[in-house]
Design a protein around this motif. Structure first.
Motif: not given
Length: 119
Positions: A20, A23-24, A26-30, A32-34, A58
């Motif tokens: 968690e 992932l948070s 990763l999202e803050q870095e912009g 793509d979590t997929d 990436d």
């Protein structure tokens, strides 16, 4: 997305809390979590000889072990997997500060701060 690995018998586990938190970030870095993931690696250094490193990538390298834990993709190169196979990545918070921690069953000794190890 299913879990895939380059080495079916090699593995690193990730706790829910660590996934968690990563992932948070990763999202803050912009990112793509997929597609992107957390690269966990071992490098020379530290007072005990080896130390852990982490960064976001990436995409994985062709020979990486790739696994997915609680929605987080984890990439480990073959040389690092040799040292951390069977380890658990956790995220700890507390009075001393919060951060990721690797619980490694292959460790023979760790330095006092727990940031470097020897196998």
């Amino acid at each position: 997305m299913s879990s895939t690995t380059a080495h079916a018998d090699a593995s690193v586990e990730v706790t829910t809390g660590a996934a968690e938190q990563a992932l948070s970030l990763l999202e803050q870095e912009g990112l793509d979590t997929d597609e992107a993931g957390l690269r966990l690696f071992v490098q020379q250094g530290g007072c005990a000889g080896l130390s852990y490193g982490m960064r976001f990538d990436d995409t994985p390298e062709p020979d990486d072990t790739i696994s997915e834990h609680h929605g987080l993709r984890v990439f480990v190169d073959p040389a690092s997997m040799r040292y951390i196979d069977g380890s658990v990545l956790d995220f700890e918070g507390g009075l001393q500060g919060a951060g990721f921690h690797v619980e490694n069953p292959n460790t023979v000794s760790e330095c006092g701060c727990g940031e470097s190890f020897r196998t």
